[in-house]
Each structure stands twice: as C-alpha cells, then as structure tokens.
Write a protein that holds these residues in place. Structure first.
Motif, PDB file in Angstrom:
ATOM      1  N   UNK A 169       0.848  -1.102   0.323  1.00 37.86           N
ATOM      2  CA  UNK A 169      -0.090  -0.004  -0.016  1.00 37.86           C
ATOM      3  C   UNK A 169       0.523   1.188   0.109  1.00 37.86           C
ATOM      4  N   UNK A 170       1.898   0.781  -0.297  1.00 40.96           N
ATOM      5  CA  UNK A 170       3.222   2.254  -0.491  1.00 40.96           C
ATOM      6  C   UNK A 170       3.070   2.965  -1.774  1.00 40.96           C
ATOM      7  N   UNK A 171       3.654   3.662  -1.541  1.00 39.32           N
ATOM      8  CA  UNK A 171       3.414   5.111  -3.203  1.00 39.32           C
ATOM      9  C   UNK A 171       4.981   5.182  -3.732  1.00 39.32           C
ATOM     10  N   UNK A 172       5.990   5.347  -2.700  1.00 40.90           N
ATOM     11  CA  UNK A 172       7.150   5.821  -2.375  1.00 40.90           C
ATOM     12  C   UNK A 172       8.099   5.366  -1.192  1.00 40.90           C
ATOM     13  N   UNK A 173       9.132   5.043  -1.673  1.00 46.49           N
ATOM     14  CA  UNK A 173      10.070   4.070  -0.898  1.00 46.49           C
ATOM     15  C   UNK A 173      11.478   4.359  -1.916  1.00 46.49           C
ATOM     16  N   UNK A 174      12.866   4.320  -0.329  1.00 50.85           N
ATOM     17  CA  UNK A 174      14.115   3.697  -1.446  1.00 50.85           C
ATOM     18  C   UNK A 174      14.434   2.371  -1.284  1.00 50.85           C
ATOM     19  N   UNK A 175      15.210   2.094  -2.061  1.00 51.53           N
ATOM     20  CA  UNK A 175      16.084   0.607  -1.900  1.00 51.53           C
ATOM     21  C   UNK A 175      17.068   0.743  -1.144  1.00 51.53           C
ATOM     22  N   UNK A 224       5.833  10.056   4.491  1.00 51.65           N
ATOM     23  CA  UNK A 224       4.960  11.272   5.661  1.00 51.65           C
ATOM     24  C   UNK A 224       6.406  11.507   3.302  1.00 51.65           C
ATOM     25  N   UNK A 225       6.475  11.422   2.604  1.00 55.92           N
ATOM     26  CA  UNK A 225       6.695  11.876   1.083  1.00 55.92           C
ATOM     27  C   UNK A 225       6.054  11.393  -0.145  1.00 55.92           C
ATOM     28  N   UNK A 226       6.841  11.704  -1.295  1.00 57.69           N
ATOM     29  CA  UNK A 226       5.324  11.839  -1.849  1.00 57.69           C
ATOM     30  C   UNK A 226       6.766  11.733  -3.202  1.00 57.69           C
ATOM     31  N   UNK A 227       7.326  10.376  -3.364  1.00 56.36           N
ATOM     32  CA  UNK A 227       8.049  10.710  -5.323  1.00 56.36           C
ATOM     33  C   UNK A 227       8.105  10.305  -5.968  1.00 56.36           C
ATOM     34  N   UNK A 228       7.986  11.456  -7.174  1.00 52.82           N
ATOM     35  CA  UNK A 228       7.395  11.385  -8.204  1.00 52.82           C
ATOM     36  C   UNK A 228       8.277  11.912  -9.306  1.00 52.82           C
ATOM     37  N   UNK A 229       8.088  11.465 -10.802  1.00 51.38           N
ATOM     38  CA  UNK A 229       9.353  12.225 -12.321  1.00 51.38           C
ATOM     39  C   UNK A 229       8.823  13.480 -12.366  1.00 51.38           C
ATOM     40  N   UNK A 230       9.230  14.257 -12.751  1.00 48.37           N
ATOM     41  CA  UNK A 230       9.459  15.229 -14.050  1.00 48.37           C
ATOM     42  C   UNK A 230      10.169  15.754 -15.140  1.00 48.37           C
ATOM     43  N   UNK A 231       9.440  15.926 -15.800  1.00 47.62           N
ATOM     44  CA  UNK A 231      10.460  15.931 -16.970  1.00 47.62           C
ATOM     45  C   UNK A 231      11.343  16.943 -16.660  1.00 47.62           C
ATOM     46  N   UNK A 287      17.295  16.609 -19.782  1.00 49.43           N
ATOM     47  CA  UNK A 287      16.435  15.546 -21.192  1.00 49.43           C
ATOM     48  C   UNK A 287      15.892  14.173 -20.188  1.00 49.43           C
ATOM     49  N   UNK A 288      15.951  14.432 -19.256  1.00 49.86           N
ATOM     50  CA  UNK A 288      15.497  12.938 -18.306  1.00 49.86           C
ATOM     51  C   UNK A 288      14.175  13.674 -17.380  1.00 49.86           C
ATOM     52  N   UNK A 289      13.550  12.103 -17.117  1.00 49.89           N
ATOM     53  CA  UNK A 289      12.555  12.758 -15.841  1.00 49.89           C
ATOM     54  C   UNK A 289      12.999  12.320 -14.801  1.00 49.89           C
ATOM     55  N   UNK A 290      13.424  13.855 -14.074  1.00 50.12           N
ATOM     56  CA  UNK A 290      14.010  13.788 -12.511  1.00 50.12           C
ATOM     57  C   UNK A 290      13.221  13.431 -11.076  1.00 50.12           C
ATOM     58  N   UNK A 291      13.598  12.751 -10.223  1.00 55.77           N
ATOM     59  CA  UNK A 291      12.854  13.125  -8.863  1.00 55.77           C
ATOM     60  C   UNK A 291      12.535  14.628  -8.969  1.00 55.77           C
ATOM     61  N   UNK A 292      11.413  14.338  -7.903  1.00 53.75           N
ATOM     62  CA  UNK A 292      10.564  15.054  -7.744  1.00 53.75           C
ATOM     63  C   UNK A 292       9.844  14.430  -6.130  1.00 53.75           C
ATOM     64  N   UNK A 293      10.409  14.938  -4.974  1.00 54.14           N
ATOM     65  CA  UNK A 293      10.161  15.121  -3.579  1.00 54.14           C
ATOM     66  C   UNK A 293       9.136  15.975  -3.171  1.00 54.14           C
ATOM     67  N   UNK A 294       8.395  15.853  -2.832  1.00 54.92           N
ATOM     68  CA  UNK A 294       6.629  16.158  -2.580  1.00 54.92           C
ATOM     69  C   UNK A 294       6.578  16.120  -0.278  1.00 54.92           C
TER      70      UNK A 294
END
Length: 132
Positions: A26-32, A111-118, A123-130
């Motif tokens: 049930x997670x949407x953001x994590x680090x390996x 407590x954080x949401x990791x998404x990707x945005x161009x 020139x790549x989709x990069x990490x967005x931390x909110x």
C-alpha cells in the motif's frame, strides 16, 4: 523507521517485482536501501548511452539502490560475472531476471511523495520530492 526486507524468487523480473512489492504494502514511495542476489540475465544502461546492454548470466548482484515511486523507479546496480568482472549502470525496465534469489531492503517514505517530472536541463524525468 519501518523497513521491509524481501526476497525475490527465481524467474522474477527485478523492476516489476519491486513495483508489485510496493503496491502490495500500500506504499507509493520508497527507497531501495540495499540489494544482493543473482541474475540469469541483466539489462543495464551505461552512463551517457541511449540503449540498454544485455548481459548474459550467471551474474551476482553486488549492489542495488535507488528510488521507487508510483510513476517510476530509478535504480542502479553493479553486477559481477563468473570471472569477477564488474559492471554497473541504470537498471533496465524489463529483463533483469532473478536466477536464485534477490534479497532487498526497502524503506518506505510515508511522509513523502516521490514522483518524476521532465527536467529540461538533463533531458530526463528526474526525481521530485514533496511532503505529504
């Protein structure tokens, strides 16, 4: 801090299996945080190269780390062949097939949401931390 140790079994494809594990919790953001194991085949994209290299196994995963989010993952891995030669790079979307096992430690980020945005600068989709 909550952590999730998991084992991926023979035949699993690394990235889809990690995405499945994330959803199952049930997670949407994590680090390996860490990963070791073995692969029967690997697909890595080397720095500055547009295409993935296909590496025939058997291969040992020496290191696996990165971020997982609802809209994508950014994973890097170092692998060694049967002669001990080591290569590493960006983990491909499909085709990193578990040979005997992969032992991975995930750290969720409730407590954080990791998404990707161009990012036009890279020139790549990069990490967005909110924060949530």
């Amino acid at each position: 801090m909550q952590l999730l140790p998991l084992r991926l079994t023979p035949g699993a494809d690394l990235r889809p299996a990690l995405a499945d594990a994330l959803r199952a919790q049930g997670w949407d953001s994590a680090f390996v945080v860490a990963g070791i194991g073995s692969l029967s085949e690997a697909r890595l994209r080397y720095a500055g190269e547009p295409a993935e290299a296909v590496l025939a196994g058997p291969l040992e995963i020496l290191s696996l780390a990165g971020s997982l989010g609802a809209d994508g993952a950014h994973l890097h891995m170092a692998v060694a062949d049967a002669s001990g030669r080591v290569v590493g790079g960006h983990v491909g979307l499909l085709g990193n097939l578990i040979r005997t096992t992969a032992e991975i430690l995930l750290a969720p980020l409730p407590d954080w949401q990791l998404t990707r945005a161009y990012d036009g600068r890279t020139g790549f989709k990069e990490l967005v931390v909110r924060p949530r």
